[in-house]
Write a protein that holds these residues in place. Sequence first.
Motif, PDB file in Angstrom:
ATOM      1  N   TYR A 191       0.771  -1.158   0.121  1.00  0.00           N
ATOM      2  CA  TYR A 191       0.080   0.244   0.041  1.00  0.00           C
ATOM      3  C   TYR A 191       0.965   1.261   0.006  1.00  0.00           C
ATOM      4  O   TYR A 191       0.842   2.223  -0.743  1.00  0.00           O
ATOM      5  CB  TYR A 191      -0.962  -0.051   1.226  1.00  0.00           C
ATOM      6  N   ARG A 192       1.725   1.445   1.041  1.00  0.00           N
ATOM      7  CA  ARG A 192       2.546   2.536   0.903  1.00  0.00           C
ATOM      8  C   ARG A 192       3.378   2.764  -0.412  1.00  0.00           C
ATOM      9  O   ARG A 192       3.553   3.908  -1.097  1.00  0.00           O
ATOM     10  CB  ARG A 192       3.871   2.385   1.965  1.00  0.00           C
ATOM     11  N   THR A 193       3.853   1.715  -0.975  1.00  0.00           N
ATOM     12  CA  THR A 193       4.387   1.754  -2.325  1.00  0.00           C
ATOM     13  C   THR A 193       3.549   2.329  -3.312  1.00  0.00           C
ATOM     14  O   THR A 193       3.784   2.959  -4.084  1.00  0.00           O
ATOM     15  CB  THR A 193       5.087   0.626  -2.794  1.00  0.00           C
ATOM     16  N   ALA A 194       2.546   1.622  -3.431  1.00  0.00           N
ATOM     17  CA  ALA A 194       1.486   1.734  -4.545  1.00  0.00           C
ATOM     18  C   ALA A 194       0.975   3.413  -4.449  1.00  0.00           C
ATOM     19  O   ALA A 194       0.730   4.012  -5.512  1.00  0.00           O
ATOM     20  CB  ALA A 194       0.369   0.861  -4.443  1.00  0.00           C
ATOM     21  N   PHE A 195       0.789   3.821  -3.287  1.00  0.00           N
ATOM     22  CA  PHE A 195      -0.126   4.996  -2.969  1.00  0.00           C
ATOM     23  C   PHE A 195       1.016   6.343  -3.079  1.00  0.00           C
ATOM     24  O   PHE A 195       0.752   7.500  -3.029  1.00  0.00           O
ATOM     25  CB  PHE A 195      -0.805   5.158  -1.688  1.00  0.00           C
ATOM     26  N   SER A 196       2.363   6.011  -3.137  1.00  0.00           N
ATOM     27  CA  SER A 196       3.192   7.033  -2.917  1.00  0.00           C
ATOM     28  C   SER A 196       4.001   7.176  -4.243  1.00  0.00           C
ATOM     29  O   SER A 196       5.014   8.104  -4.111  1.00  0.00           O
ATOM     30  CB  SER A 196       4.161   6.636  -1.882  1.00  0.00           C
ATOM     31  N   GLN A 197       3.339   6.585  -5.246  1.00  0.00           N
ATOM     32  CA  GLN A 197       4.246   6.755  -6.657  1.00  0.00           C
ATOM     33  C   GLN A 197       3.668   8.303  -6.850  1.00  0.00           C
ATOM     34  O   GLN A 197       2.760   8.762  -6.755  1.00  0.00           O
ATOM     35  CB  GLN A 197       3.691   5.737  -7.726  1.00  0.00           C
ATOM     36  N   PRO A 198       4.564   8.922  -7.678  1.00  0.00           N
ATOM     37  CA  PRO A 198       4.261  10.424  -7.937  1.00  0.00           C
ATOM     38  C   PRO A 198       3.232  11.065  -8.388  1.00  0.00           C
ATOM     39  O   PRO A 198       2.207  11.784  -8.146  1.00  0.00           O
ATOM     40  CB  PRO A 198       5.614  10.959  -8.717  1.00  0.00           C
ATOM     41  N   HIS A 199       2.749  10.348  -9.634  1.00  0.00           N
ATOM     42  CA  HIS A 199       1.370  10.704 -10.245  1.00  0.00           C
ATOM     43  C   HIS A 199       0.334  10.653  -9.448  1.00  0.00           C
ATOM     44  O   HIS A 199      -0.476  11.257  -9.336  1.00  0.00           O
ATOM     45  CB  HIS A 199       1.526  10.261 -11.670  1.00  0.00           C
ATOM     46  N   ILE A 200       0.095   9.150  -8.848  1.00  0.00           N
ATOM     47  CA  ILE A 200      -1.032   8.944  -8.243  1.00  0.00           C
ATOM     48  C   ILE A 200      -1.249   9.920  -7.155  1.00  0.00           C
ATOM     49  O   ILE A 200      -2.219  10.184  -6.398  1.00  0.00           O
ATOM     50  CB  ILE A 200      -1.139   7.456  -8.032  1.00  0.00           C
ATOM     51  N   ALA A 201       0.115  10.172  -6.200  1.00  0.00           N
ATOM     52  CA  ALA A 201       0.103  10.964  -5.249  1.00  0.00           C
ATOM     53  C   ALA A 201      -0.298  12.380  -5.519  1.00  0.00           C
ATOM     54  O   ALA A 201      -1.055  12.883  -4.598  1.00  0.00           O
ATOM     55  CB  ALA A 201       1.525  10.869  -4.648  1.00  0.00           C
ATOM     56  N   LYS A 202       0.171  12.732  -6.706  1.00  0.00           N
ATOM     57  CA  LYS A 202      -0.259  14.083  -6.600  1.00  0.00           C
ATOM     58  C   LYS A 202      -1.820  14.336  -6.985  1.00  0.00           C
ATOM     59  O   LYS A 202      -2.475  15.216  -6.723  1.00  0.00           O
ATOM     60  CB  LYS A 202       0.464  14.761  -7.931  1.00  0.00           C
ATOM     61  N   LEU A 203      -2.316  13.273  -7.867  1.00  0.00           N
ATOM     62  CA  LEU A 203      -3.776  13.238  -8.057  1.00  0.00           C
ATOM     63  C   LEU A 203      -4.625  13.292  -6.779  1.00  0.00           C
ATOM     64  O   LEU A 203      -5.459  13.897  -6.552  1.00  0.00           O
ATOM     65  CB  LEU A 203      -3.956  12.053  -8.902  1.00  0.00           C
ATOM     66  N   MET A 204      -4.313  12.177  -5.946  1.00  0.00           N
ATOM     67  CA  MET A 204      -5.097  12.190  -4.662  1.00  0.00           C
ATOM     68  C   MET A 204      -4.938  12.879  -3.622  1.00  0.00           C
ATOM     69  O   MET A 204      -5.654  13.315  -2.865  1.00  0.00           O
ATOM     70  CB  MET A 204      -4.687  10.734  -4.108  1.00  0.00           C
ATOM     71  N   SER A 205      -3.905  14.045  -3.863  1.00  0.00           N
ATOM     72  CA  SER A 205      -3.650  15.067  -2.977  1.00  0.00           C
ATOM     73  C   SER A 205      -4.788  16.149  -3.280  1.00  0.00           C
ATOM     74  O   SER A 205      -5.004  17.184  -2.400  1.00  0.00           O
ATOM     75  CB  SER A 205      -2.146  15.710  -2.944  1.00  0.00           C
ATOM     76  N   SER A 206      -5.488  16.276  -4.293  1.00  0.00           N
ATOM     77  CA  SER A 206      -6.213  17.355  -5.039  1.00  0.00           C
ATOM     78  C   SER A 206      -7.575  16.974  -5.507  1.00  0.00           C
ATOM     79  O   SER A 206      -8.563  17.819  -5.272  1.00  0.00           O
ATOM     80  CB  SER A 206      -5.491  17.995  -6.079  1.00  0.00           C
ATOM     81  N   VAL A 207      -7.801  15.759  -5.800  1.00  0.00           N
ATOM     82  CA  VAL A 207      -9.115  15.188  -6.301  1.00  0.00           C
ATOM     83  C   VAL A 207      -9.575  14.292  -4.932  1.00  0.00           C
ATOM     84  O   VAL A 207      -9.146  13.321  -4.946  1.00  0.00           O
ATOM     85  CB  VAL A 207      -9.146  14.578  -7.406  1.00  0.00           C
ATOM     86  N   PRO A 208     -10.834  14.605  -4.342  1.00  0.00           N
ATOM     87  CA  PRO A 208     -11.697  13.423  -3.513  1.00  0.00           C
ATOM     88  C   PRO A 208     -11.414  12.231  -4.042  1.00  0.00           C
ATOM     89  O   PRO A 208     -12.048  12.103  -5.252  1.00  0.00           O
ATOM     90  CB  PRO A 208     -12.931  14.152  -3.157  1.00  0.00           C
ATOM     91  N   THR A 209     -11.099  11.189  -3.376  1.00  0.00           N
ATOM     92  CA  THR A 209     -10.996   9.738  -3.822  1.00  0.00           C
ATOM     93  C   THR A 209     -11.726   8.786  -3.083  1.00  0.00           C
ATOM     94  O   THR A 209     -11.679   8.868  -1.899  1.00  0.00           O
ATOM     95  CB  THR A 209      -9.549   9.355  -3.808  1.00  0.00           C
ATOM     96  N   TYR A 210     -12.572   8.090  -3.697  1.00  0.00           N
ATOM     97  CA  TYR A 210     -13.661   7.236  -3.234  1.00  0.00           C
ATOM     98  C   TYR A 210     -13.164   5.782  -3.626  1.00  0.00           C
ATOM     99  O   TYR A 210     -13.124   5.521  -4.684  1.00  0.00           O
ATOM    100  CB  TYR A 210     -14.937   7.540  -3.379  1.00  0.00           C
ATOM    101  N   MET A 211     -12.869   4.809  -2.732  1.00  0.00           N
ATOM    102  CA  MET A 211     -12.478   3.487  -3.070  1.00  0.00           C
ATOM    103  C   MET A 211     -13.265   2.471  -2.499  1.00  0.00           C
ATOM    104  O   MET A 211     -13.949   2.809  -1.466  1.00  0.00           O
ATOM    105  CB  MET A 211     -10.974   3.314  -2.569  1.00  0.00           C
ATOM    106  N   ILE A 212     -13.275   1.548  -3.077  1.00  0.00           N
ATOM    107  CA  ILE A 212     -13.782   0.039  -2.685  1.00  0.00           C
ATOM    108  C   ILE A 212     -13.032  -0.992  -3.172  1.00  0.00           C
ATOM    109  O   ILE A 212     -12.409  -0.831  -4.245  1.00  0.00           O
ATOM    110  CB  ILE A 212     -15.342  -0.199  -3.036  1.00  0.00           C
TER     111      ILE A 212
END
Length: 463
Positions: A191-212
């Motif tokens: 999880y740490r690795t998947a969610f800390s990659q640069p492009h996904i990290a930038k997206l999720m820092s600004s767009v509300p993200t809902y997951m299931i």
Amino acid sequence: MLKPTVGPIIGHTTTNHARIFLRGELHKDALVFAGIRYRPFGNERWSKGVFAQLTNVRDMSDVITLNDLTPDTEYEYQAGWFSPMSPVHTVESVQELPLQWPRDPYRFRTQSSQHATPRAYIVGSCRYLRMTGGVPASPRHGDRIFAAITHLAQHAEPPISAMLMTGDQVYIDDLNFIAPDREYSEILNKYRTAFSQPHIAKLMSSVPTYMILDDHEIEDNWPDNKSKSDSYLYKNALAAYELYQASHSPAHELLASGHVSRDLHRYWYQFAEGDIEWFVTDSRTRRNLSADNRRILDEEQEQALCKWLIHSPARVKFVVTSVMFYPDRKRLGDDAWKAFPEQRLRLLETIRTHRIKNVVFVSGDVHGSLTSRLTHSEDPDFEVHTIVSSPLCNSKLLPYAKASTFILDQPLAKTAAGDYRHELTSAVISEDNFAHLIVEAEHISVRYHDRKGKLLQSIQIKL
């Protein structure tokens, strides 16, 4: 203060409230705190800091809530973590410290309070990021599509209200046949690795993200492939899911204090934006595979979904189900709603007999994207649509879906009252992609884009 090691991730956001996930790092035996301060974009004055103490019990992560926000307002915020010199500090006392906040601010926008205004969303699923010995293999391959989504979000009109990630955000089981990850520490590292990659990290820092979640957050085709020894894996996989995906979702109740409850009774949840509502189902962990009560949704969830379908005043109702509601696959379809025809028919009959309009099922899973329309042979007023968006990043070992993957030449269901018939309303996309949905007064525009952001096709669903 130091930058978060994971996050910030903007989660559930309303007109006046936002949830932000972030992670720090264990710092010897010292206390560790995370903090956020914010202001409307363009203002000079920052808010007081909002802080949380981080502990190893939650993998040094937490969700900080921002309350009393203004609708339809762009905010900028700074987020970080630190260890104070004194070992007796509290969340209250650190507010008085002269902190050096990380310089680079992030931005997000609260929901508009306007009821009938166009809204836009991003939908995607199945993001494969192979890990070998705890290290991602070709991480740029699994991260590049999020650069295209971020670019679209920065220029979209209407603004992107949220991103829906409908399953397989991580592949816990990517090396199951060689070196399966079963330990909690191994799963957390994914999880740490998947969610800390640069492009996904930038997206999720600004767009509300809902997951299931879907099966790969646990194990392929769960629970069909469950073995006696998998209870240990299941416990660890769900504990990690609750920290990194469910923690910032509406599944957690907002308390009167303005904090989110630590208690989590279920993974499915609802959220609304103006005259649009979403019901995000858990179609994975509440399955009953017994012959006498076979169901993909547990009884409580089915009842809540039907009650919402019947009584919600929403103009458009999106139902998220990580596996496909329809059409059915010719092969491997027994992991989806195809294997639960009685429960699917109950939902369809509820929609038809109560004459519910503008119901759209949103899903992923199949590594192919499409839209389709469901009608009834004897009821011209019945119509249901499905939007499928998958994958964000495919594995080279897995095929893409094609039109020939699906059963399209026979009714979805036959009843005494008539047949449920379906047809594709788009081509089937067989490459990495994401969906951009725009909900307007008379139609939903579904625009599929490739990993570089190029428009692949556009479909309109009439409301």
